[in-house]
Design a protein around this motif. Structure first.
Motif, PDB file in Angstrom:
ATOM      1  N   ASP A 226      33.970  48.723  40.297  1.00 24.67           N
ATOM      2  CA  ASP A 226      35.178  48.775  39.493  1.00 24.67           C
ATOM      3  C   ASP A 226      35.065  49.876  38.452  1.00 24.67           C
ATOM      4  N   PHE A 227      36.176  50.474  38.119  1.00 26.38           N
ATOM      5  CA  PHE A 227      36.240  51.526  37.114  1.00 26.38           C
ATOM      6  C   PHE A 227      37.011  51.003  35.916  1.00 26.38           C
ATOM      7  N   VAL A 228      36.531  51.330  34.717  1.00 27.44           N
ATOM      8  CA  VAL A 228      37.246  50.996  33.486  1.00 27.44           C
ATOM      9  C   VAL A 228      37.368  52.267  32.688  1.00 27.44           C
ATOM     10  N   ILE A 229      38.584  52.552  32.275  1.00 26.95           N
ATOM     11  CA  ILE A 229      38.818  53.764  31.497  1.00 26.95           C
ATOM     12  C   ILE A 229      38.584  53.437  30.039  1.00 26.95           C
ATOM     13  N   GLY A 230      37.752  54.275  29.393  1.00 29.04           N
ATOM     14  CA  GLY A 230      37.313  54.153  28.018  1.00 29.04           C
ATOM     15  C   GLY A 230      38.295  53.518  27.153  1.00 29.04           C
TER      16      GLY A 230
ATOM     17  N   ALA B 272      49.355  59.190  35.523  1.00 25.23           N
ATOM     18  CA  ALA B 272      49.011  60.587  35.220  1.00 25.23           C
ATOM     19  C   ALA B 272      48.295  60.683  33.874  1.00 25.23           C
ATOM     20  N   ARG B 273      48.772  59.949  32.886  1.00 23.17           N
ATOM     21  CA  ARG B 273      48.146  59.969  31.563  1.00 23.17           C
ATOM     22  C   ARG B 273      46.732  59.404  31.613  1.00 23.17           C
ATOM     23  N   ARG B 274      46.565  58.281  32.302  1.00 20.41           N
ATOM     24  CA  ARG B 274      45.240  57.663  32.387  1.00 20.41           C
ATOM     25  C   ARG B 274      44.276  58.511  33.223  1.00 20.41           C
ATOM     26  N   ARG B 275      44.791  59.166  34.247  1.00 19.53           N
ATOM     27  CA  ARG B 275      43.936  60.056  35.034  1.00 19.53           C
ATOM     28  C   ARG B 275      43.429  61.206  34.167  1.00 19.53           C
ATOM     29  N   ALA B 276      44.335  61.803  33.368  1.00 21.16           N
ATOM     30  CA  ALA B 276      43.931  62.892  32.478  1.00 21.16           C
ATOM     31  C   ALA B 276      42.899  62.397  31.458  1.00 21.16           C
ATOM     32  N   GLN B 277      43.113  61.183  30.939  1.00 14.31           N
ATOM     33  CA  GLN B 277      42.162  60.605  29.984  1.00 14.31           C
ATOM     34  C   GLN B 277      40.801  60.389  30.639  1.00 14.31           C
TER      35      GLN B 277
ATOM     36  N   LEU C 177      43.878  53.086  37.111  1.00 15.69           N
ATOM     37  CA  LEU C 177      44.917  53.900  36.492  1.00 15.69           C
ATOM     38  C   LEU C 177      46.155  53.098  36.107  1.00 15.69           C
ATOM     39  N   ARG C 178      46.250  51.856  36.529  1.00 16.66           N
ATOM     40  CA  ARG C 178      47.434  51.042  36.242  1.00 16.66           C
ATOM     41  C   ARG C 178      47.202  50.159  35.021  1.00 16.66           C
ATOM     42  N   THR C 179      48.277  49.897  34.286  1.00 15.62           N
ATOM     43  CA  THR C 179      48.183  48.999  33.141  1.00 15.62           C
ATOM     44  C   THR C 179      48.733  47.611  33.453  1.00 15.62           C
TER      45      THR C 179
ATOM     46  N   ASP D 284      11.772  50.696  48.238  1.00 17.36           N
ATOM     47  CA  ASP D 284      12.424  49.528  48.805  1.00 17.36           C
ATOM     48  C   ASP D 284      13.775  49.320  48.122  1.00 17.36           C
ATOM     49  N   PRO D 285      14.835  49.183  48.899  1.00 16.61           N
ATOM     50  CA  PRO D 285      16.147  48.963  48.288  1.00 16.61           C
ATOM     51  C   PRO D 285      16.224  47.586  47.632  1.00 16.61           C
ATOM     52  N   ARG D 286      16.919  47.541  46.493  1.00 12.29           N
ATOM     53  CA  ARG D 286      17.123  46.288  45.772  1.00 12.29           C
ATOM     54  C   ARG D 286      18.578  46.196  45.330  1.00 12.29           C
ATOM     55  N   VAL D 287      19.082  44.964  45.236  1.00 12.80           N
ATOM     56  CA  VAL D 287      20.424  44.741  44.721  1.00 12.80           C
ATOM     57  C   VAL D 287      20.353  44.786  43.201  1.00 12.80           C
ATOM     58  N   ARG D 288      21.241  45.570  42.607  1.00 16.34           N
ATOM     59  CA  ARG D 288      21.277  45.706  41.154  1.00 16.34           C
ATOM     60  C   ARG D 288      22.707  45.598  40.666  1.00 16.34           C
ATOM     61  N   TRP D 289      22.849  45.036  39.465  1.00 14.72           N
ATOM     62  CA  TRP D 289      24.099  45.085  38.710  1.00 14.72           C
ATOM     63  C   TRP D 289      23.962  46.275  37.779  1.00 14.72           C
ATOM     64  N   ILE D 290      24.889  47.186  37.820  1.00 13.31           N
ATOM     65  CA  ILE D 290      24.828  48.355  36.947  1.00 13.31           C
ATOM     66  C   ILE D 290      26.181  48.563  36.284  1.00 13.31           C
ATOM     67  N   THR D 291      26.147  48.788  34.985  1.00 15.54           N
ATOM     68  CA  THR D 291      27.307  49.206  34.219  1.00 15.54           C
ATOM     69  C   THR D 291      26.913  50.502  33.538  1.00 15.54           C
ATOM     70  N   GLN D 292      27.600  51.575  33.851  1.00 20.02           N
ATOM     71  CA  GLN D 292      27.176  52.885  33.361  1.00 20.02           C
ATOM     72  C   GLN D 292      28.378  53.730  32.962  1.00 20.02           C
ATOM     73  N   ASP D 293      28.289  54.369  31.793  1.00 20.59           N
ATOM     74  CA  ASP D 293      29.276  55.372  31.394  1.00 20.59           C
ATOM     75  C   ASP D 293      29.030  56.625  32.225  1.00 20.59           C
ATOM     76  N   LEU D 294      30.079  57.154  32.800  1.00 21.68           N
ATOM     77  CA  LEU D 294      29.971  58.390  33.575  1.00 21.68           C
ATOM     78  C   LEU D 294      30.934  59.414  32.978  1.00 21.68           C
ATOM     79  N   PRO D 295      30.550  60.672  32.976  1.00 31.93           N
ATOM     80  CA  PRO D 295      31.370  61.703  32.329  1.00 31.93           C
ATOM     81  C   PRO D 295      32.626  62.049  33.116  1.00 31.93           C
ATOM     82  N   GLY D 296      33.517  62.783  32.463  1.00 34.01           N
ATOM     83  CA  GLY D 296      34.776  63.199  33.069  1.00 34.01           C
ATOM     84  C   GLY D 296      34.609  64.076  34.292  1.00 34.01           C
TER      85      GLY D 296
END
Length: 182
Positions: free
Chosen positions: A178-182, A83-88, A14-16, A113-125
């Motif tokens: 980590d989270f990245v805002i669109g 607040a603005r970034r949270r709303a976004q 949320l910080r710039t 069997d569990p495996r280690v994965r790198w995942i980058t995924q868009d998740l909805p609001g």
């Protein structure tokens, strides 16, 4: 677990700008707040002694005051931007990057069997709203991880409900999140 998916990661998204790291810059920043040293539990004069450049007059805050200063700065850092970034994030969703061990509870015939994965995924609001609501209600890291595991299971592993019905995701041993805002 090296890095954890927790509210600090969510707040960092949320910080710039980064929060000042040195105690001196944090103290200088806290002096500009209306209550000055009262937010730290000391007088304005004590804060001035902590930030002075004069070597003989300079005093350093104790560990309790350092934690209090950090919490005060974190609470007040970029409130309108957060607040603005949270709303976004709640409207548009976010991108979640992680490296973690994923296991499955799946029907017979598939590998769980569990495996280690790198995942980058868009998740909805909706996921962001659920994470923020859980955090605001005082939910711990484990509850937030369950929310993310459910969202990643639906979006990444089940492709938004198009395959692998009945697959339940176990999301643990998080090495990075980590989270990245669109």
């Amino acid at each position: 677990m090296r890095n954890r998916v927790n509210e600090q990661v969510l707040e960092r998204a949320l910080r710039t700008r980064p929060i000042p790291s040195s105690i001196e810059s944090r103290l200088r920043l806290s002096r500009f707040y209306p209550e000055g040293g009262r937010s730290v539990g000391v007088s304005q004069r004590t804060v001035q002694r902590w930030v002075t450049k004069k070597s003989g007059a300079r005093r350093l805050p104790g560990p309790v005051q350092v934690r209090t200063i950090e919490e005060a700065v974190l609470a007040r850092w970029q409130p309108r931007i957060r607040a603005r970034r949270r709303a976004q994030e709640e409207d548009e969703g976010f991108v979640f990057h992680t490296r973690a061990r994923f296991g499955f509870a799946a029907p017979a015939g598939s590998s769980d069997d569990p495996r280690v994965r790198w995942i980058t995924q868009d998740l909805p609001g909706e996921v962001a709203r659920e994470l923020f609501a859980a955090r605001d209600a005082g939910a711990g890291e484990q509850q937030q991880t369950v929310i993310l595991a459910r969202a990643l299971g639906h979006a990444y592993f089940r492709e938004w409900g198009h395959r692998a019905h009945g697959l339940h995701i176990v999301f643990n041993e998080v090495e990075f999140g980590d989270f990245v805002i669109g």
